[in-house]
Design a protein around this motif. Structure first.
Motif, mmCIF file in Angstrom:
data_model
loop_
_atom_site.group_PDB
_atom_site.id
_atom_site.type_symbol
_atom_site.label_atom_id
_atom_site.label_comp_id
_atom_site.label_asym_id
_atom_site.label_seq_id
_atom_site.Cartn_x
_atom_site.Cartn_y
_atom_site.Cartn_z
ATOM 1 N N ARG A 198 0.843 -1.210 0.000
ATOM 2 C CA ARG A 198 0.000 0.000 0.000
ATOM 3 C C ARG A 198 0.872 1.252 0.000
ATOM 4 O O ARG A 198 0.694 2.143 0.829
ATOM 5 C CB ARG A 198 -0.894 0.020 1.251
ATOM 6 N N ASN A 199 1.845 1.305 -0.883
ATOM 7 C CA ASN A 199 2.798 2.426 -0.908
ATOM 8 C C ASN A 199 3.451 2.628 0.456
ATOM 9 O O ASN A 199 4.186 1.754 0.880
ATOM 10 C CB ASN A 199 2.149 3.699 -1.418
ATOM 11 N N THR A 200 3.139 3.753 1.119
ATOM 12 C CA THR A 200 3.863 4.021 2.381
ATOM 13 C C THR A 200 3.581 2.987 3.464
ATOM 14 O O THR A 200 4.406 2.777 4.339
ATOM 15 C CB THR A 200 3.527 5.408 2.949
ATOM 16 N N PHE A 201 2.401 2.357 3.407
ATOM 17 C CA PHE A 201 2.110 1.293 4.376
ATOM 18 C C PHE A 201 2.291 -0.054 3.697
ATOM 19 O O PHE A 201 1.995 -0.195 2.518
ATOM 20 C CB PHE A 201 0.660 1.365 4.871
ATOM 21 N N MET A 202 2.751 -1.007 4.430
ATOM 22 C CA MET A 202 2.843 -2.351 3.861
ATOM 23 C C MET A 202 2.697 -3.364 4.980
ATOM 24 O O MET A 202 3.148 -3.134 6.102
ATOM 25 C CB MET A 202 4.196 -2.550 3.183
ATOM 26 N N ASN A 236 15.048 -1.238 -2.466
ATOM 27 C CA ASN A 236 13.718 -1.830 -2.522
ATOM 28 C C ASN A 236 12.760 -1.155 -1.541
ATOM 29 O O ASN A 236 11.577 -0.999 -1.829
ATOM 30 C CB ASN A 236 13.788 -3.335 -2.243
ATOM 31 N N TYR A 237 13.293 -0.763 -0.399
ATOM 32 C CA TYR A 237 12.482 -0.020 0.577
ATOM 33 C C TYR A 237 11.968 1.270 -0.056
ATOM 34 O O TYR A 237 10.767 1.582 0.000
ATOM 35 C CB TYR A 237 13.311 0.283 1.829
ATOM 36 N N ILE A 238 12.869 2.002 -0.698
ATOM 37 C CA ILE A 238 12.499 3.286 -1.291
ATOM 38 C C ILE A 238 11.502 3.077 -2.434
ATOM 39 O O ILE A 238 10.502 3.776 -2.545
ATOM 40 C CB ILE A 238 13.763 4.042 -1.769
ATOM 41 N N GLU A 239 11.769 2.054 -3.237
ATOM 42 C CA GLU A 239 10.899 1.739 -4.361
ATOM 43 C C GLU A 239 9.475 1.377 -3.900
ATOM 44 O O GLU A 239 8.492 1.880 -4.417
ATOM 45 C CB GLU A 239 11.513 0.571 -5.140
ATOM 46 N N MET A 240 9.410 0.514 -2.873
ATOM 47 C CA MET A 240 8.088 0.072 -2.425
ATOM 48 C C MET A 240 7.310 1.206 -1.792
ATOM 49 O O MET A 240 6.115 1.364 -2.006
ATOM 50 C CB MET A 240 8.219 -1.090 -1.437
ATOM 51 N N LYS A 284 -1.265 -3.399 -7.753
ATOM 52 C CA LYS A 284 -1.251 -3.530 -9.215
ATOM 53 C C LYS A 284 0.160 -3.421 -9.762
ATOM 54 O O LYS A 284 0.577 -4.194 -10.607
ATOM 55 C CB LYS A 284 -2.132 -2.456 -9.853
ATOM 56 N N TRP A 285 0.881 -2.423 -9.268
ATOM 57 C CA TRP A 285 2.248 -2.204 -9.731
ATOM 58 C C TRP A 285 3.127 -3.403 -9.384
ATOM 59 O O TRP A 285 3.910 -3.887 -10.195
ATOM 60 C CB TRP A 285 2.795 -0.916 -9.103
ATOM 61 N N PHE A 286 2.976 -3.912 -8.162
ATOM 62 C CA PHE A 286 3.763 -5.055 -7.726
ATOM 63 C C PHE A 286 3.523 -6.245 -8.662
ATOM 64 O O PHE A 286 4.457 -6.876 -9.154
ATOM 65 C CB PHE A 286 3.391 -5.434 -6.286
ATOM 66 N N LEU A 287 2.242 -6.529 -8.926
ATOM 67 C CA LEU A 287 1.886 -7.641 -9.812
ATOM 68 C C LEU A 287 2.496 -7.446 -11.196
ATOM 69 O O LEU A 287 3.093 -8.348 -11.767
ATOM 70 C CB LEU A 287 0.359 -7.750 -9.934
ATOM 71 N N PHE A 288 2.353 -6.235 -11.711
ATOM 72 C CA PHE A 288 2.842 -5.928 -13.042
ATOM 73 C C PHE A 288 4.345 -6.173 -13.153
ATOM 74 O O PHE A 288 4.816 -6.886 -14.034
ATOM 75 C CB PHE A 288 2.490 -4.468 -13.387
ATOM 76 N N ARG A 289 5.095 -5.599 -12.210
ATOM 77 C CA ARG A 289 6.553 -5.708 -12.277
ATOM 78 C C ARG A 289 7.040 -7.147 -12.170
ATOM 79 O O ARG A 289 7.904 -7.584 -12.924
ATOM 80 C CB ARG A 289 7.214 -4.867 -11.169
ATOM 81 N N LYS A 290 6.460 -7.888 -11.219
ATOM 82 C CA LYS A 290 6.915 -9.265 -11.027
ATOM 83 C C LYS A 290 6.563 -10.117 -12.234
ATOM 84 O O LYS A 290 7.322 -10.991 -12.627
ATOM 85 C CB LYS A 290 6.309 -9.860 -9.750
ATOM 86 N N HIS A 291 5.370 -9.863 -12.845
ATOM 87 C CA HIS A 291 4.999 -10.630 -14.026
ATOM 88 C C HIS A 291 5.921 -10.315 -15.192
ATOM 89 O O HIS A 291 6.341 -11.222 -15.912
ATOM 90 C CB HIS A 291 3.547 -10.349 -14.413
ATOM 91 N N VAL A 292 6.259 -9.046 -15.382
ATOM 92 C CA VAL A 292 7.161 -8.676 -16.472
ATOM 93 C C VAL A 292 8.495 -9.398 -16.279
ATOM 94 O O VAL A 292 9.029 -10.022 -17.210
ATOM 95 C CB VAL A 292 7.369 -7.146 -16.531
ATOM 96 N N ASP A 293 9.032 -9.365 -15.056
ATOM 97 C CA ASP A 293 10.284 -10.073 -14.740
ATOM 98 C C ASP A 293 10.192 -11.537 -15.122
ATOM 99 O O ASP A 293 11.053 -12.078 -15.801
ATOM 100 C CB ASP A 293 10.574 -10.002 -13.224
ATOM 101 N N ASN A 294 9.109 -12.176 -14.642
ATOM 102 C CA ASN A 294 8.967 -13.617 -14.871
ATOM 103 C C ASN A 294 8.801 -13.959 -16.352
ATOM 104 O O ASN A 294 9.332 -14.949 -16.832
ATOM 105 C CB ASN A 294 7.794 -14.172 -14.057
#
Ligand code: FAD
Ligand code: EGU
Length: 513
Positions: free
Chosen positions: A263-267, A408-412, A419-429
């Motif tokens: 959740r951006n600043t919260f996770m 990764n801390y700064i990025e997250m 949505k962004w997380f899903l997108f990035r990991k799928h592109v990688d895979n």
């Protein structure tokens, strides 16, 4: 022309042949040298018995200290461990940091070296994929790798206990609890320990191994010396652990996943435990933690960001657990060198505390022990050469993982929602699937291989370049080809327009089962 072609072909063959010869002779020389080395080593041990006499003191009986005790004991050193806390195997309340941890390849390789891999893995829970929880409560899995590639959720206290017990099985190891290092001398190797009854003890060692964590007392002597580099950064986020109980005796969520609520600043992250609970770790800026002061505000906050977890953790549990302990700080520490002369060396968090956003702190600390072990083999256990070599080899890698975790801390924090997380990991895979040899996702190199951390970073930058060039190339192709087709047969524009969001949803639907 044909002749020239043939000739260059022959030249190439010749070249390859000579290359092979060189390669073979190099390996041959190397093999001979290694076996010579081992022979001289064993005769030396027979005549002097040197390696069984030297005394190694490990300061800190945490994860890395306990593992290190096994490594040095296995080599036949006279080993003593000094731990400030009481023996956690006898303790009633285990206080400490996170309850469970993600164990991956590097940590497992180190455990394997002391014969502990099976024992720990059998009590770990495999996590084959991440489970991404969106705000709407939708859950989407993203595998970590191929089938059979997984990370493990292990209990920190149990891991620590098993390692201490293993260290104690060596007759040449002694564990001392309730011994807090006060001070030590880099000149003489003399250490002073304080006990809870107010008494002091002094001990000398040939080698001091500082495994006393992020706030290392051993490191204090390093800080007083010239040409010692040191930096530490506290991040604005704190973390808090909450327990999700089982429902009707079963896991409240699917167990074989690392659950993530980005959740951006919260996770929030949740790892499964053997007792069918989940330990949820909430990451949030301290100022936001402090804004929440009543039970109702906790519920309100969870309602807004993690609504699907409220019934699973429980309204009452949430209201009380949130205030049980204040949020904990996270620090990133880098330093160098890791040694003083032939007397002292730092490993684990004492050498490199990293923020937990790559799940690598313990894994890197365990790999420290393994790298040291490998250098001990290469350099015949000569501390005066092993210690500088360890610093030379290990500093770039530990600094690389510290940087990656911070990155990764700064990025997250900046823009990672589900949505962004899903997108990035799928592109990688997908890229990895398309070009398995050329493209390996960074987390794969970090998590499932022993590729040196600094090399993983270099490859990552290189791959980025390749991918960007590839994208540029294909984009140019698409634009040129597309324009050509459009000019040839102009379409009815109105039929073509699809809202961007719809397009995105269609793409996502294609990828998620
Ligand atoms: P510690 O575990 O801190 O042990 C140091 C020991 O030294 C302690 O027992 C302490 O009592 C003792 N000591 C301290 N001072 C003295 C003294 N003066 N004298 C004697 N003894 C002393 N890593 C992973 O690989 N995977 C994860 O999923 C993961 N998740 C994490 C989540 C969170 C929220 C946090 C904070 C960290 C996480 N880590 C993870 C990192 C991991 O916890 C650490 O890297 C690891 O515990 C380091 O082990 P250590 O033995 O070096 O230090
Ligand atoms: C944080 C706290 C997902 C345990 C990094 C991934 C972590 C862990 C990720 C904690 C994330 C983040 C990776 C693993 C792991 C992911 C990883 C983070 C275990 C890049 C007990 N991280 N963690 N990356 O890829 O490589 O799944 O407390 F949310 S395991 Cl922050 Cl692989």
């Amino acid at each position: 022309m044909r002749l020239l072609y043939l000739q260059s072909g022959r030249m190439l063959l010749l070249f390859l042949k000579s290359l092979l010869t060189i390669l073979l002779s190099v390996t041959w020389n190397w093999t001979v040298r290694v076996s010579d080395h081992q022979r001289t080593l064993s005769t030396m041990e027979e005549t002097t018995g040197r390696s069984t006499k030297r005394k190694v003191v490990v300061v800190g009986g945490g994860l890395v200290g306990a593992l290190n005790a096994c490594f040095f004991a296995k080599r036949g050193f006279d080993v003593e461990v000094f731990e400030s806390r009481e023996d956690i195997r006898k303790a009633k309340v285990v206080n400490g940091r996170s309850i469970n941890l993600a164990l991956s390849h590097r940590g497992r390789q180190a455990l394997k070296h002391v014969g502990m891999e099976e024992k720990i893995v059998s009590k770990g829970i495999p996590m084959n994929a991440r489970m991404i929880h969106s705000l709407s409560g939708k859950q989407s899995p993203i595998p970590y790798g191929r089938k059979g590639q997984f990370i493990l959720s292990v209990d920190r206290a149990n891991l620590n206990k098993e390692l201490l017990t293993e260290a104690e099985t060596y007759p040449n190891t002694k564990l001392n609890f309730d011994h807090k290092l006060q001070d030590w001398s880099a000149e003489t190797g003399l250490m002073t320990f304080a006990r809870s009854d107010g008494s002091n003890e002094e001990i000398k060692a040939d080698l001091i191994v500082g495994c006393d964590g992020a706030f290392s007392a051993i490191r204090k002597q390093f800080l007083r010396r010239s040409r010692f580099n040191y930096s530490q950064t506290y991040i604005p986020h704190g973390y808090m652990e909450l327990t999700m109980p089982p429902i009707n005796g079963e896991f409240a969520m699917k167990p074989n996943y690392l659950h993530i609520w980005p959740r951006n600043t919260f996770m929030m992250i949740a790892l499964p435990n053997l007792d069918k609970t989940f330990t949820c770790t909430l990451f949030m800026p301290f100022e936001d933690f402090e804004k929440i002061t009543t039970g109702d505000e906790v519920i309100e906050f969870f309602q807004k960001y993690f609504p699907d977890t409220i019934p699973l953790i429980g309204v009452n549990a949430l209201k009380t657990d949130y205030f049980r302990l204040p949020a904990q700080a996270m620090v990133s520490i880098k330093c160098s060198p890791y040694h003083i002369g032939d007397k002292c060396v730092l490993m684990g968090d004492a050498a490199h505390a990293v923020v937990p956003f790559y799940g690598q702190g313990m894994n890197a600390g365990f790999e420290d022990c393994l790298v040291f072990e490998e250098i001990m083999d290469q350099l015949n256990e000569d501390f005066s050469t092993v210690l500088p070599e360890y610093t030379r080899v290990r500093v770039p890698d530990d600094h690389a993982i510290a940087d990656l975790a911070m990155y990764n801390y700064i990025e997250m924090r900046a823009h990672v929602n589900s949505k962004w997380f899903l997108f990035r990991k799928h592109v990688d895979n997908i890229l990895h699937f398309l070009m398995p040899v050329t493209i390996t996702p960074l987390y794969t190199m970090v998590t499932f291989t022993r590729t040196r951390y600094h090399e993983a970073v270099e490859r990552w930058h290189w791959q980025d370049k390749v991918v960007n060039r590839g994208l540029l190339f294909s984009a140019t192709g698409v634009v040129l080809g597309g324009s050509y087709l459009l000019i040839k047969n102009p379409p009815d524009i109105n039929k073509l327009i699809v809202p961007a969001e719809k397009m995105w949803d269609r793409l996502v639907a294609l990828w998620t089962p």
